[in-house]
Design a protein around this motif. Structure first.
Motif, PDB file in Angstrom:
ATOM      1  N   ARG A   1      40.866  26.141 -25.378  1.00  0.00           N
ATOM      2  CA  ARG A   1      39.623  25.666 -24.869  1.00  0.00           C
ATOM      3  C   ARG A   1      39.192  24.452 -25.721  1.00  0.00           C
ATOM      4  N   ALA A   2      39.232  24.750 -27.109  1.00  0.00           N
ATOM      5  CA  ALA A   2      39.041  23.400 -28.118  1.00  0.00           C
ATOM      6  C   ALA A   2      39.675  22.388 -28.024  1.00  0.00           C
ATOM      7  N   LEU A   3      41.116  22.372 -27.729  1.00  0.00           N
ATOM      8  CA  LEU A   3      41.636  21.180 -27.513  1.00  0.00           C
ATOM      9  C   LEU A   3      41.353  20.435 -26.246  1.00  0.00           C
ATOM     10  N   ALA A   4      41.089  21.309 -25.029  1.00  0.00           N
ATOM     11  CA  ALA A   4      40.537  20.730 -23.935  1.00  0.00           C
ATOM     12  C   ALA A   4      39.067  20.071 -24.008  1.00  0.00           C
ATOM     13  N   ALA A   5      38.131  20.594 -24.869  1.00  0.00           N
ATOM     14  CA  ALA A   5      37.089  20.240 -24.875  1.00  0.00           C
ATOM     15  C   ALA A   5      36.572  19.525 -26.155  1.00  0.00           C
ATOM     16  N   HIS A   6      37.755  18.802 -26.787  1.00  0.00           N
ATOM     17  CA  HIS A   6      37.489  18.314 -28.211  1.00  0.00           C
ATOM     18  C   HIS A   6      36.570  17.102 -28.039  1.00  0.00           C
ATOM     19  N   THR A   7      36.526  16.354 -26.938  1.00  0.00           N
ATOM     20  CA  THR A   7      35.502  15.184 -26.823  1.00  0.00           C
ATOM     21  C   THR A   7      34.081  15.622 -26.830  1.00  0.00           C
ATOM     22  N   HIS A   8      33.849  17.017 -26.675  1.00  0.00           N
ATOM     23  CA  HIS A   8      32.223  17.282 -26.808  1.00  0.00           C
ATOM     24  C   HIS A   8      31.974  17.699 -28.136  1.00  0.00           C
ATOM     25  N   PHE A   9      32.878  17.884 -29.044  1.00  0.00           N
ATOM     26  CA  PHE A   9      32.498  18.013 -30.548  1.00  0.00           C
ATOM     27  C   PHE A   9      31.999  16.821 -31.112  1.00  0.00           C
ATOM     28  N   ILE A  10      30.872  17.130 -31.693  1.00  0.00           N
ATOM     29  CA  ILE A  10      30.069  15.905 -32.619  1.00  0.00           C
ATOM     30  C   ILE A  10      30.498  15.766 -33.815  1.00  0.00           C
ATOM     31  N   MET A  11      31.123  14.814 -34.383  1.00  0.00           N
ATOM     32  CA  MET A  11      31.599  14.605 -35.800  1.00  0.00           C
ATOM     33  C   MET A  11      30.374  14.765 -36.707  1.00  0.00           C
ATOM     34  N   GLY A  12      30.697  15.447 -37.870  1.00  0.00           N
ATOM     35  CA  GLY A  12      29.684  15.732 -38.834  1.00  0.00           C
ATOM     36  C   GLY A  12      29.010  17.022 -38.582  1.00  0.00           C
ATOM     37  N   THR A  13      29.191  17.705 -37.436  1.00  0.00           N
ATOM     38  CA  THR A  13      28.583  18.926 -37.381  1.00  0.00           C
ATOM     39  C   THR A  13      29.518  20.192 -37.786  1.00  0.00           C
TER      40      THR A  13
ATOM     41  N   MET B   1      32.353  22.327 -37.553  1.00  0.00           N
ATOM     42  CA  MET B   1      33.623  22.751 -36.593  1.00  0.00           C
ATOM     43  C   MET B   1      33.714  24.148 -36.323  1.00  0.00           C
ATOM     44  N   ARG B   2      33.689  24.901 -37.574  1.00  0.00           N
ATOM     45  CA  ARG B   2      34.108  26.250 -37.640  1.00  0.00           C
ATOM     46  C   ARG B   2      32.923  27.038 -36.659  1.00  0.00           C
ATOM     47  N   ALA B   3      31.781  26.655 -36.763  1.00  0.00           N
ATOM     48  CA  ALA B   3      30.746  27.146 -35.920  1.00  0.00           C
ATOM     49  C   ALA B   3      31.099  26.909 -34.477  1.00  0.00           C
ATOM     50  N   TRP B   4      31.247  25.634 -34.143  1.00  0.00           N
ATOM     51  CA  TRP B   4      31.684  25.355 -32.958  1.00  0.00           C
ATOM     52  C   TRP B   4      32.880  26.204 -32.339  1.00  0.00           C
ATOM     53  N   LEU B   5      33.900  26.253 -32.960  1.00  0.00           N
ATOM     54  CA  LEU B   5      35.115  27.212 -32.844  1.00  0.00           C
ATOM     55  C   LEU B   5      34.599  28.529 -32.521  1.00  0.00           C
ATOM     56  N   TYR B   6      33.959  29.094 -33.410  1.00  0.00           N
ATOM     57  CA  TYR B   6      33.171  30.272 -33.241  1.00  0.00           C
ATOM     58  C   TYR B   6      32.516  30.735 -31.973  1.00  0.00           C
ATOM     59  N   ARG B   7      31.843  29.666 -31.556  1.00  0.00           N
ATOM     60  CA  ARG B   7      31.183  29.897 -30.551  1.00  0.00           C
ATOM     61  C   ARG B   7      31.896  29.768 -29.233  1.00  0.00           C
ATOM     62  N   ILE B   8      32.988  29.054 -29.139  1.00  0.00           N
ATOM     63  CA  ILE B   8      34.131  29.237 -28.030  1.00  0.00           C
ATOM     64  C   ILE B   8      34.682  30.532 -28.055  1.00  0.00           C
ATOM     65  N   MET B   9      34.941  31.064 -29.103  1.00  0.00           N
ATOM     66  CA  MET B   9      35.788  32.109 -29.526  1.00  0.00           C
ATOM     67  C   MET B   9      34.865  33.410 -29.106  1.00  0.00           C
ATOM     68  N   ARG B  10      33.486  33.461 -29.165  1.00  0.00           N
ATOM     69  CA  ARG B  10      32.639  34.293 -28.901  1.00  0.00           C
ATOM     70  C   ARG B  10      32.435  34.478 -27.480  1.00  0.00           C
ATOM     71  N   ASN B  11      32.270  33.098 -26.882  1.00  0.00           N
ATOM     72  CA  ASN B  11      32.115  33.258 -25.404  1.00  0.00           C
ATOM     73  C   ASN B  11      33.271  33.659 -24.710  1.00  0.00           C
TER      74      ASN B  11
END
Length: 72
Positions: free
Chosen positions: A37-49, A51-61
């Motif tokens: 899911r992270a690879l598919a949605a990598h364009t939604h990640f905002i550089m400088g934020t 990444m671990r929190a973003w990935l954890y949110r994906i995993m939690r969902n």
């Protein structure tokens, strides 16, 4: 953000996946789905934020979705 960064950060998330799933098989499934899911949605990640929190949110969902499917 490169794919190597997502995969490297995801591998360190195995402990978090195990804490959610409470067994190795489900934790491995969560980690694999998180990476896909992270690879598919990598364009939604905002550089400088965070990444671990973003990935954890994906995993939690994904974990919440897994629990809902099993409950029905």
């Amino acid at each position: 953000m490169g794919r190597v960064a997502i995969i490297g950060t995801g591998i360190s998330g195995l402990g978090a996946a195990y804490l959610l799933a409470h067994n190795k098989s489900d934790a491995d499934d969560l980690l694999q789905t998180e990476a896909m899911r992270a690879l598919a949605a990598h364009t939604h990640f905002i550089m400088g934020t965070n990444m671990r929190a973003w990935l954890y949110r994906i995993m939690r969902n994904e974990f919440i979705d897994m629990v809902r499917v099993r409950a029905s």
